[in-house]
Design a protein around this motif. Sequence first.
Motif, PDB file in Angstrom:
ATOM      1  N   GLU A 269      39.901  84.126 100.279  1.00 17.04           N
ATOM      2  CA  GLU A 269      39.883  84.951 101.567  1.00 17.04           C
ATOM      3  C   GLU A 269      41.064  86.076 101.440  1.00 17.04           C
ATOM      4  N   ALA A 270      42.165  85.257 100.927  1.00 16.12           N
ATOM      5  CA  ALA A 270      43.430  86.042 100.797  1.00 16.12           C
ATOM      6  C   ALA A 270      43.408  87.381  99.896  1.00 16.12           C
ATOM      7  N   ASP A 271      42.422  87.142  98.848  1.00 17.53           N
ATOM      8  CA  ASP A 271      42.145  88.541  97.972  1.00 17.53           C
ATOM      9  C   ASP A 271      41.320  89.221  98.788  1.00 17.53           C
ATOM     10  N   MET A 272      40.561  89.004  99.682  1.00 19.23           N
ATOM     11  CA  MET A 272      39.544  90.047 100.524  1.00 19.23           C
ATOM     12  C   MET A 272      40.637  90.857 101.448  1.00 19.23           C
ATOM     13  N   VAL A 273      41.417  89.860 101.955  1.00 19.23           N
ATOM     14  CA  VAL A 273      42.459  90.881 102.934  1.00 19.23           C
ATOM     15  C   VAL A 273      43.349  91.664 102.059  1.00 19.23           C
ATOM     16  N   TYR A 274      43.992  91.391 101.151  1.00 21.55           N
ATOM     17  CA  TYR A 274      44.867  92.268 100.261  1.00 21.55           C
ATOM     18  C   TYR A 274      44.193  93.417  99.813  1.00 21.55           C
ATOM     19  N   LEU A 275      42.975  93.363  99.384  1.00 26.55           N
ATOM     20  CA  LEU A 275      42.095  94.412  98.782  1.00 26.55           C
ATOM     21  C   LEU A 275      41.495  95.206  99.764  1.00 26.55           C
ATOM     22  N   LYS A 276      41.503  94.866 100.787  1.00 28.31           N
ATOM     23  CA  LYS A 276      40.791  95.391 102.195  1.00 28.31           C
ATOM     24  C   LYS A 276      39.139  95.463 101.981  1.00 28.31           C
ATOM     25  N   LEU A 277      38.691  94.329 101.573  1.00 31.70           N
ATOM     26  CA  LEU A 277      37.170  94.426 101.279  1.00 31.70           C
ATOM     27  C   LEU A 277      36.484  93.458 102.312  1.00 31.70           C
ATOM     28  N   GLU A 278      35.445  94.020 102.618  1.00 33.20           N
ATOM     29  CA  GLU A 278      34.749  93.255 103.968  1.00 33.20           C
ATOM     30  C   GLU A 278      33.615  92.346 103.213  1.00 33.20           C
ATOM     31  N   THR A 279      33.114  92.847 102.392  1.00 32.30           N
ATOM     32  CA  THR A 279      31.753  91.936 101.954  1.00 32.30           C
ATOM     33  C   THR A 279      32.140  91.230 100.268  1.00 32.30           C
ATOM     34  N   ILE A 280      31.374  90.420 100.082  1.00 31.35           N
ATOM     35  CA  ILE A 280      31.429  89.768  98.704  1.00 31.35           C
ATOM     36  C   ILE A 280      31.023  90.781  97.669  1.00 31.35           C
ATOM     37  N   ASP A 281      30.034  91.582  97.970  1.00 39.48           N
ATOM     38  CA  ASP A 281      29.456  92.681  97.213  1.00 39.48           C
ATOM     39  C   ASP A 281      30.584  93.571  96.751  1.00 39.48           C
ATOM     40  N   ALA A 282      31.296  93.877  97.585  1.00 37.88           N
ATOM     41  CA  ALA A 282      32.336  94.774  97.382  1.00 37.88           C
ATOM     42  C   ALA A 282      33.416  94.262  96.532  1.00 37.88           C
ATOM     43  N   TYR A 283      33.638  92.815  96.859  1.00 36.45           N
ATOM     44  CA  TYR A 283      34.759  92.006  95.798  1.00 36.45           C
ATOM     45  C   TYR A 283      34.145  92.210  94.556  1.00 36.45           C
ATOM     46  N   MET A 284      32.760  91.852  94.307  1.00 35.71           N
ATOM     47  CA  MET A 284      32.095  91.884  92.878  1.00 35.71           C
ATOM     48  C   MET A 284      32.220  93.019  92.345  1.00 35.71           C
ATOM     49  N   ARG A 285      31.804  94.289  93.006  1.00 32.96           N
ATOM     50  CA  ARG A 285      32.199  95.625  92.298  1.00 32.96           C
ATOM     51  C   ARG A 285      33.581  95.848  91.935  1.00 32.96           C
ATOM     52  N   PHE A 286      34.365  95.368  92.818  1.00 30.74           N
ATOM     53  CA  PHE A 286      35.778  95.562  92.543  1.00 30.74           C
ATOM     54  C   PHE A 286      36.242  95.057  90.885  1.00 30.74           C
ATOM     55  N   ILE A 287      35.895  93.878  91.172  1.00 33.93           N
ATOM     56  CA  ILE A 287      36.043  92.945  89.534  1.00 33.93           C
ATOM     57  C   ILE A 287      35.402  93.617  88.493  1.00 33.93           C
ATOM     58  N   GLN A 288      33.873  93.987  88.550  1.00 36.30           N
ATOM     59  CA  GLN A 288      33.359  94.740  87.630  1.00 36.30           C
ATOM     60  C   GLN A 288      33.918  95.996  87.223  1.00 36.30           C
ATOM     61  N   ASP A 289      34.454  96.842  88.166  1.00 38.15           N
ATOM     62  CA  ASP A 289      35.153  98.018  87.840  1.00 38.15           C
ATOM     63  C   ASP A 289      36.534  97.755  86.964  1.00 38.15           C
TER      64      ASP A 289
END
Length: 777
Positions: free
Chosen positions: A684-704
Amino acid sequence: MAQTTAKSIPLWLDINPELIDQNFEKVIEYLKSSDKTDSFYKITLDILDKRCKQLLETLKTRPVYYGESIEQDQDNLTFETRLLATILLSNSEMDIASKKRIFLPLLNLLGLLVPADLCGDLLMLMVDNIILEDDPRILFNWDDIINFEPQILAHKIINSATFENAKSAELSFEGKGTLSVANDTLGITAMNEDNTKSKRFLLVPSMEILDGKINLFTMKKDKLKITVENNIDAMEKFTKDFVFEQQAVKPSKDRLKKVYNDGDILNAKVVSIANNEIRVRSSDPDYDTIEGRIVISEANILFYSYHDFMQYLHVNDDIEVELESYEKQTFSIKTCFVKYLIEDMLKAREHVGKISVARVMNIATNKRGDKQIDWMTEDGYAVHTPYDERFSRDSFGKVKIVNLGTGPYYGYINAIVIGETNEYFNMAKVKQEMIEGFVFEPSWDEEAKKTMLNEGSIRDLIRMMIRYQKTVVSPTERFRVLCILKIMACLIDSEEYVSYISFIMDYLKQLILFAKGDYNVIEEIEPAHGFEDIDVVKVRCDIVRILKAYGHESDNEVLESIIKESNDEVLTKIAKLTLSCNNIGDIIPAATRNIIKQEITKSLSVETSDETNLDEENGIYLGIEDRHQEFKTSFVYPPDYNMLPNYYLQEKNIFKVLCGFLNTQAGGTLYIGVSDLGYVVGFEADMVYLKLETIDAYMRFIQDEAKKYFEVDELAMFQMKPMYDDKVLSIKVDPYESGIVEMNGVAYIRVNNETLVMSEKMKKQIRAKKLYPKARQ
């Protein structure tokens, strides 16, 4: 066949499939390098095919717990896997049904040799092979068999197995209930096939596993309620009721078994050869099974003695027999063997008129009072000639077959003496070839050829699912798999399978009670009849005895006895932890007791499976880091960095691990949101710091971010999947097959639970093992 000259042929071509085992490496090299037009190629395939059929029969009779024991015969499993892979690769003319009958056991054997995390993929592939009509496209080669690595072969099969036409077959199997295919799924009902079809629109899914690939269907009123579908007790009661309904199922009208009568000719399988007795069992599924012994009332059948049949027939051979007495359960082979000699062999080969070397077996007087000589020819036939004083018992001569006896003389072969000879032949060898020729390859009708839904394939499926259920993370989901397993075992009416699966269910239930803290309701478990001496069963019984003693100082003697007598490390560790907790439980704080309990549950998770979580209420536990899995708490916060964010540093740590997995032979999985101890903590701390709201956005960030370090074809090896209500992100990495992968000019490799820089020597070794050993430029 008369022995004059010897011709050099491959060692295994001795009409003895067991010689394949002794010369297996030479057989593989021969098949790999030989031209298929070679005169010995077809013979080699025939003998290899027979050896595979023997193995398949052996696999059918293996106990249900095979592969779960602590000590496995790895060499034997490896040979069997390579043998089945060899016949699949070498025989391109094999029909789809025959291929699948080999392919399913091959998947099962691989499941025993590879890391547990591959079992789910192997199981899904097995289900697809059962329910889909067409032949899977399987890409492996001779090098995969010669330089055998189970993980590599498994990955190749999993990643290359595609179906040209993904149309599900319309199949069904009726036993204690019905298993049928519909809409690419396997569905089980506690009804016969007729009722299943007539009520199909009234049936609803009540329990499912494998993302709905396998379903239990009931009437709506009997459906397992959604509110209790994850409750162990509710699942257990539902399964008990379902099995009760299965036991009451009456066969469909067209499935009623027929009964044999005395004098019937039938196909039978040899089940034992021992104590001067050959026992066979009928094999036609449309008839009631009957088993009994073969009797020969005369001294021999055309000079073939009972001893000859005992010597040259083998267990699992298929032969034709006559039911002599249903009441006494005795069979005769005289009529069938004589017919085989006269009609199938003699007429088909047009031996009438042939001049053959023959051996005198007897000099006797025939029914007309004339003296005659009885001979055995070099082709294995018993013939009669008029008496000739030049010949005595066991001498050799040449005879010419004139005609076949008819009517009351059917079975007799009349011949004339041509003259004396110095030629001879090995009669034992001739008899062996003739009796082994009497064995036939079982055939199926066209409908049976199309279906993979039979008792054999269901047994294969159950065996793979027993292995798979140990890898299921959630205990409730694992219990659900076991419930369906028990119902499938009941479907094929296997008391052995039902008893063993019931035992596993009882065991798992006690472990769950311990993890939840319900110590006082834990009950000792007893092994089912026939499993008392199995090591894995005895260990599980002792584990439950230990858990029952937890918190009860009065049971310390039980724990001390196990510590003293057991050679099992896990068992001893659990007993010592429990004994320690019992001795000091009153003087240590609750937090300390909880740490000891967590250590016990962690040990239990290792015993059941590295990925099984028992302590659901105290955090999901995924086991320990090893060669195939790595845990990271975050993509943003590096460890030992005073909890300050630095995703540039942390992502490099993560991508080094992925690079290391790419360079292994079996790949691996990295979990983000899991502590080093193996417990789920979330990200959850990752999502807050990266200002991401969904798990899909989190996966796209890592993929990029990964695109900065890896090429497109390397990125294709990564599969990201959210788990545990999006608290964990798993990144599964398949091995990169086209060379060695480098990250910022450095190649990494996974060794045990560490990611290390690859040495030049190691690079050479890895390149040699890669499927396509071309170094990455």
